[in-house]
Design a protein around this motif. Structure first.
Motif, PDB file in Angstrom:
ATOM      1  N   LYS A   1       0.830  -1.199   0.000  1.00  0.00           N
ATOM      2  CA  LYS A   1       0.000   0.000   0.000  1.00  0.00           C
ATOM      3  C   LYS A   1       0.868   1.253   0.000  1.00  0.00           C
ATOM      4  O   LYS A   1       1.911   1.311   0.653  1.00  0.00           O
ATOM      5  N   ARG A   2       0.418   2.255  -0.742  1.00  0.00           N
ATOM      6  CA  ARG A   2       1.109   3.543  -0.737  1.00  0.00           C
ATOM      7  C   ARG A   2       0.607   4.390   0.431  1.00  0.00           C
ATOM      8  O   ARG A   2      -0.561   4.311   0.822  1.00  0.00           O
TER       9      ARG A   2
ATOM     10  N   SER B   1     -12.935   9.429   4.363  1.00  0.00           N
ATOM     11  CA  SER B   1     -14.030   8.467   4.203  1.00  0.00           C
ATOM     12  C   SER B   1     -14.124   7.954   2.767  1.00  0.00           C
ATOM     13  O   SER B   1     -14.590   6.838   2.530  1.00  0.00           O
ATOM     14  N   PHE B   2     -13.668   8.766   1.803  1.00  0.00           N
ATOM     15  CA  PHE B   2     -13.777   8.380   0.392  1.00  0.00           C
ATOM     16  C   PHE B   2     -12.627   7.493  -0.079  1.00  0.00           C
ATOM     17  O   PHE B   2     -12.797   6.658  -0.974  1.00  0.00           O
ATOM     18  N   ILE B   3     -11.453   7.680   0.496  1.00  0.00           N
ATOM     19  CA  ILE B   3     -10.255   7.053  -0.051  1.00  0.00           C
ATOM     20  C   ILE B   3     -10.311   5.526   0.101  1.00  0.00           C
ATOM     21  O   ILE B   3     -10.864   5.001   1.073  1.00  0.00           O
ATOM     22  N   ASP B   4      -9.783   4.823  -0.884  1.00  0.00           N
ATOM     23  CA  ASP B   4      -9.804   3.361  -0.915  1.00  0.00           C
ATOM     24  C   ASP B   4      -8.792   2.815   0.096  1.00  0.00           C
ATOM     25  O   ASP B   4      -7.594   2.787  -0.160  1.00  0.00           O
ATOM     26  N   LYS B   5      -9.292   2.344   1.252  1.00  0.00           N
ATOM     27  CA  LYS B   5      -8.399   1.870   2.321  1.00  0.00           C
ATOM     28  C   LYS B   5      -7.735   0.538   1.965  1.00  0.00           C
ATOM     29  O   LYS B   5      -6.725   0.179   2.575  1.00  0.00           O
ATOM     30  N   ASP B   6      -8.313  -0.188   1.024  1.00  0.00           N
ATOM     31  CA  ASP B   6      -7.674  -1.440   0.600  1.00  0.00           C
ATOM     32  C   ASP B   6      -6.443  -1.174  -0.255  1.00  0.00           C
ATOM     33  O   ASP B   6      -5.575  -2.043  -0.405  1.00  0.00           O
ATOM     34  N   ARG B   7      -6.379   0.033  -0.785  1.00  0.00           N
ATOM     35  CA  ARG B   7      -5.298   0.379  -1.712  1.00  0.00           C
ATOM     36  C   ARG B   7      -4.258   1.306  -1.074  1.00  0.00           C
ATOM     37  O   ARG B   7      -3.083   1.283  -1.456  1.00  0.00           O
ATOM     38  N   TYR B   8      -4.702   2.143  -0.125  1.00  0.00           N
ATOM     39  CA  TYR B   8      -3.818   3.166   0.425  1.00  0.00           C
ATOM     40  C   TYR B   8      -3.862   3.186   1.954  1.00  0.00           C
ATOM     41  O   TYR B   8      -4.900   2.908   2.560  1.00  0.00           O
ATOM     42  N   ASN B   9      -2.728   3.575   2.543  1.00  0.00           N
ATOM     43  CA  ASN B   9      -2.676   3.930   3.961  1.00  0.00           C
ATOM     44  C   ASN B   9      -2.845   5.445   4.045  1.00  0.00           C
ATOM     45  O   ASN B   9      -1.995   6.192   3.547  1.00  0.00           O
ATOM     46  N   ALA B  10      -3.938   5.900   4.631  1.00  0.00           N
ATOM     47  CA  ALA B  10      -4.233   7.334   4.669  1.00  0.00           C
ATOM     48  C   ALA B  10      -3.944   7.894   6.058  1.00  0.00           C
ATOM     49  O   ALA B  10      -4.350   7.323   7.072  1.00  0.00           O
ATOM     50  N   PHE B  11      -3.247   9.032   6.084  1.00  0.00           N
ATOM     51  CA  PHE B  11      -2.905   9.700   7.339  1.00  0.00           C
ATOM     52  C   PHE B  11      -3.349  11.159   7.262  1.00  0.00           C
ATOM     53  O   PHE B  11      -3.139  11.821   6.242  1.00  0.00           O
ATOM     54  N   LEU B  12      -3.925  11.656   8.341  1.00  0.00           N
ATOM     55  CA  LEU B  12      -4.300  13.064   8.413  1.00  0.00           C
ATOM     56  C   LEU B  12      -3.115  13.884   8.890  1.00  0.00           C
ATOM     57  O   LEU B  12      -2.557  13.617   9.964  1.00  0.00           O
TER      58      LEU B  12
ATOM     59  N   LEU C   1     -20.859   8.339 -10.679  1.00  0.00           N
ATOM     60  CA  LEU C   1     -19.510   7.927 -10.316  1.00  0.00           C
ATOM     61  C   LEU C   1     -19.416   7.732  -8.806  1.00  0.00           C
ATOM     62  O   LEU C   1     -20.301   8.130  -8.060  1.00  0.00           O
ATOM     63  N   ALA C   2     -18.328   7.145  -8.356  1.00  0.00           N
ATOM     64  CA  ALA C   2     -18.065   6.970  -6.928  1.00  0.00           C
ATOM     65  C   ALA C   2     -16.873   7.837  -6.539  1.00  0.00           C
ATOM     66  O   ALA C   2     -15.878   7.889  -7.267  1.00  0.00           O
ATOM     67  N   MET C   3     -16.975   8.507  -5.383  1.00  0.00           N
ATOM     68  CA  MET C   3     -15.881   9.374  -4.944  1.00  0.00           C
ATOM     69  C   MET C   3     -14.589   8.591  -4.776  1.00  0.00           C
ATOM     70  O   MET C   3     -13.508   9.105  -5.075  1.00  0.00           O
ATOM     71  N   SER C   4     -14.674   7.354  -4.307  1.00  0.00           N
ATOM     72  CA  SER C   4     -13.454   6.560  -4.123  1.00  0.00           C
ATOM     73  C   SER C   4     -12.734   6.354  -5.457  1.00  0.00           C
ATOM     74  O   SER C   4     -11.501   6.401  -5.523  1.00  0.00           O
ATOM     75  N   GLU C   5     -13.502   6.167  -6.541  1.00  0.00           N
ATOM     76  CA  GLU C   5     -12.899   5.987  -7.861  1.00  0.00           C
ATOM     77  C   GLU C   5     -12.261   7.283  -8.351  1.00  0.00           C
ATOM     78  O   GLU C   5     -11.183   7.268  -8.958  1.00  0.00           O
ATOM     79  N   VAL C   6     -12.926   8.404  -8.090  1.00  0.00           N
ATOM     80  CA  VAL C   6     -12.386   9.701  -8.505  1.00  0.00           C
ATOM     81  C   VAL C   6     -11.083   9.991  -7.771  1.00  0.00           C
ATOM     82  O   VAL C   6     -10.084  10.411  -8.380  1.00  0.00           O
ATOM     83  N   ILE C   7     -11.072   9.770  -6.459  1.00  0.00           N
ATOM     84  CA  ILE C   7      -9.853  10.002  -5.670  1.00  0.00           C
ATOM     85  C   ILE C   7      -8.722   9.106  -6.168  1.00  0.00           C
ATOM     86  O   ILE C   7      -7.578   9.547  -6.320  1.00  0.00           O
ATOM     87  N   THR C   8      -9.043   7.841  -6.447  1.00  0.00           N
ATOM     88  CA  THR C   8      -8.027   6.913  -6.969  1.00  0.00           C
ATOM     89  C   THR C   8      -7.503   7.387  -8.321  1.00  0.00           C
ATOM     90  O   THR C   8      -6.294   7.335  -8.585  1.00  0.00           O
ATOM     91  N   ASP C   9      -8.401   7.855  -9.190  1.00  0.00           N
ATOM     92  CA  ASP C   9      -7.987   8.392 -10.489  1.00  0.00           C
ATOM     93  C   ASP C   9      -6.937   9.481 -10.315  1.00  0.00           C
ATOM     94  O   ASP C   9      -5.903   9.513 -11.006  1.00  0.00           O
TER      95      ASP C   9
END
Length: 325
Positions: free
Chosen positions: A2-3, A28-39, A310-318
């Motif tokens: 994961k990035r 909440s939108f970001i794909d957690k299966d694909r990325y490690n998200a930090f605030l 569309l889905a926000m998770s897909e847009v963010i991933t794009d």
């Protein structure tokens, strides 16, 4: 593997808390299966990564942090959702450019240009985009009530030239309100914009482009009982937001075409949102360009993305994959 994605929020302006709401939306939108998200919460005197109740100082030498177990984390990508200084005006983007860390939004030039409403509107006017008449004052400069009335007329808007979320904005109706409105706007910015009032229907249109696609989103109509689309209308529910807007297909097509054109003229990147006033005679007038638009679940962009199917998770991933692939 994961990035690691830094969702950078906060900032140095009155929009700090609004930005944190957008960061919550991105999280909440970001794909957690694909990325490690930090605030990553930026304040004037400290930058911290927030992990639950823990806050870890950011090493600004490489935009990394070390957690309580002594493990150091570096970021592969920065998703900037700061509204205002230093994330919407090009400063943070320049810093990330020097570190070689890709990010979600416009670069230094586009960010600094769009953050300066007066400069941006006059720049776009040279390309045939319709804008309201306006005057810019810098701190220490003065304008008489008579000159405002003669050159801009009443009613008009007095607003910080470098700011957002309607902080410091006044709709001026009488000569007696002019100087207090200017003083109020100077509390938010070193520059003040005095802009002619444009009567009509307010709409807004989102857009994002990647190497492989160009997406112009459905248009939202903004209806409020307030004097204008102020802070309470934006964040406290005193507004009706209708997506898609109740306008003709011809107007819709024209606004979407202008939005895409503005994106290319400025050299934008990531998601932008452009606000307009449609005058009673059907003319399309630019209000402003937002390069880090609000991203809460009820903000315009998520509404428009949903309306587009569309889905926000897909847009963010794009947006992320376009920059790091």
């Amino acid at each position: 593997m994961k990035r690691n994605i830094a969702i950078i929020a906060g900032g140095y302006s009155s929009e700090h808390d609004v930005s944190l709401r957008s960061a919550k939306g991105i999280m909440s939108f970001i794909d957690k299966d694909r990325y490690n998200a930090f605030l990553l919460d930026i304040e004037k005197h400290e930058w911290n990564v927030v992990c639950g109740q823990d806050r870890y100082p950011v090493d600004k030498n490489d935009l990394s942090f070390t957690d309580g177990n002594g493990e150091k984390t570096r970021f592969d990508f920065a998703y900037i959702t700061i509204h205002g200084d230093p994330g919407e005006n090009g400063k943070l983007e320049g810093y990330l450019d020097m570190l070689g860390i890709p990010y979600s939004c416009c670069g230094v030039f586009a960010g600094s240009l769009t953050f300066n409403k007066f400069a941006c509107n006059n720049y776009l006017k040279s390309f045939g985009i319709r804008t309201a008449e306006s005057i810019c004052l810098r701190r220490g400069q003065h304008i008489s009530d008579k000159d405002v009335i003669t050159n801009i007329e009443l009613p008009c808007f007095v607003k910080p030239n470098l700011g957002g979320s309607s902080f410091g904005v006044t709709k001026v109706k009488t000569p007696a309100e002019i100087q207090p409105a200017i003083e109020k706007a100077f509390h938010e910015s070193d520059e003040v914009m005095i802009e002619a009032f444009m009567k009509g229907t307010e709409v807004t249109c989102g857009c994002y482009k990647t190497k492989s696609k160009s997406v112009v989103l459905p248009i939202t109509e903004v209806v409020t009982e307030n004097e204008f689309f102020d802070y309470n209308a934006k964040y406290n529910g005193q507004v009706q937001e209708i997506t898609p807007a109740r306008i003709s297909q011809d107007l819709t097509d024209r606004i979407q075409k202008i939005t895409s054109l503005i994106y290319d003229i400025i050299g934008c990147s990531g998601i932008i949102r452009v606000d307009y006033i449609i005058s009673d005679d059907g003319k399309i007038n630019l209000l402003e360009v937002n390069t880090t638009p609000g991203m809460t679940e009820t903000s315009f962009i998520p509404q428009q993305v949903k309306a587009a199917g569309l889905a926000m998770s897909e847009v963010i991933t794009d947006i992320i994959e376009d920059k790091i692939s």
